[in-house]
Motif scaffolding. Structure first.
Motif: not given
Ligand code: NAD
Length: 307
Positions: A8, A10-11, A13-14, A32, A34, A52, A74-76, A93, A116-117, A172-173
């Motif tokens: 994750g 490329a997101g 937070i990541g 990622d 994407l 994936d 962090h991928a989710a 996922v 990342a919870s 909440n980020v």
């Protein structure tokens, strides 16, 4: 040089975590698909695989080739509403994707798994705020249930398979690069609407509160997590309502934009704020950016990009 695999990356937070890891001298590999992430979020110097996380075969190829020292997951699927409409997709996922990385982390002897919870969606409705980590997590959405499940898998992989882990329960980020097209991320959504001259829509009466935390502070916590273990809340510790956000945004933007009230969304909790005492004491983490400062940085970033 130690190597970190960030799923994750490329997101939103990541990509900030990738930057902070690179700046501290780590080698960074990003995986990622994407689906919501963007190639342009990737900082120069990372090795990127467009794959994936639910494909164990693809992940195995990457672990075999890269042999990462650390995994930062962090991928989710991050859309809480989608999790209620498509719980199977969410679980595929967010639970199965996590297990595939956990299995490989054991097999390839990863030193630590950072996950990342969520602090916002894991506790459900609680009486005493700010909430501490030892309050039972009774999530009210499949998204929150999946995050809690992965924490329990982490406990299993730790106790039985010897994999060290950190789970970070974020508030909440918000900050630069957050996707304003998403369903979450009210600050990015409002800023983007203000810049386009559109009204901001509040679902409900605007009195729901959240704990908003700036993305650079979250990236810093992910750096500190490399030398820690356990579960940590990460938030400012204060409740901020959507109406409070509107006031801050009016001040920061200098614009008196229109606000429209719409029907309340089901399944959203009323109030949350996180106690980060444990992170302060153990990780030595303190959020350094106030809400007004953070919103002002975010506003400037979006304004320069005219999103
Ligand atoms: P984001 O959508 O920007 O990041 C998620 C990234 O994962 C994207 O780049 C997306 O393309 C990638 N991805 C999704 N499914 C994938 C798959 N199957 N395989 C590979 N890559 C995949 O969202 P974000 O806000 O940066 O969230 C990152 C993490 O932090 C998520 O795990 C989210 O649940 C968690 N989190 C976020 C917040 C918040 O306030 N933003 C709060 C608590 C927890």
């Amino acid at each position: 040089m130690a190597k970190v695999l960030i799923s994750g990356g490329a997101g939103f937070i990541g990509s900030h975590i990738a930057e902070s890891y690179l700046a501290s001298g780590l080698e960074v590999v990003v995986v990622d698909n994407l689906s919501t992430g963007k190639r342009e979020n990737l900082p120069p110097g990372v090795t990127f695989y467009e794959r994936d996380v639910t494909s164990k075969e693809d992940m195995e190829e990457i672990f075999f080739r890269e042999k990462p020292d650390y995994v930062n997951h962090h991928a989710a699927q991050i859309n809480l509403r989608r999790s209620t409409e498509e719980p199977l997709f969410d679980a595929r996922v967010n639970i199965l994707g996590s297990i595939s990385l956990l299995e490989l982390s054991v097999k390839y002897q990863v030193k630590k798994f950072i996950f990342a919870s969520t602090g916002g969606a894991i506790y459900g409705e609680v009486e005493t705020l700010p909430v501490r980590e030892d309050v039972p997590a009774l999530p009210l959405s499949p998204y929150g249930v999946a995050k809690r499940s992965v924490e329990l898998y982490l406990n299993y992989y730790n106790k039985v398979q010897g994999l060290d882990f950190v789970a970070l329960r974020y508030g909440n980020v918000y900050g630069p690069r957050q996707d304003p097209q998403g369903e979450a991320g009210v600050i990015a959504i409002f800023i983007s609407r203000i810049l386009r001259g559109e009204p901001c829509i509040i679902f409900g009466d605007g009195r729901k509160t959240r704990d908003y935390v700036y993305v650079k502070d979250i990236a810093q916590a992910n750096l500190l997590a490399l030398s820690a273990s356990g579960i940590y809340n990460l938030g400012i510790g204060n409740e901020t309502s959507v109406l409070d956000l509107v006031e801050i945004l009016k001040k920061v933007s200098g614009k008196d934009f229109l606000v429209i009230f719409d029907e309340e969304r089901k399944g959203e909790i009323n109030r949350i704020a996180l106690s980060s005492e444990k992170a302060r004491e153990t990780l030595r983490w303190t959020p350094s950016v106030s809400l007004e400062e953070g919103i002002s940085y975010t506003w400037k970033w979006f304004k320069e990009r005219k999103q």
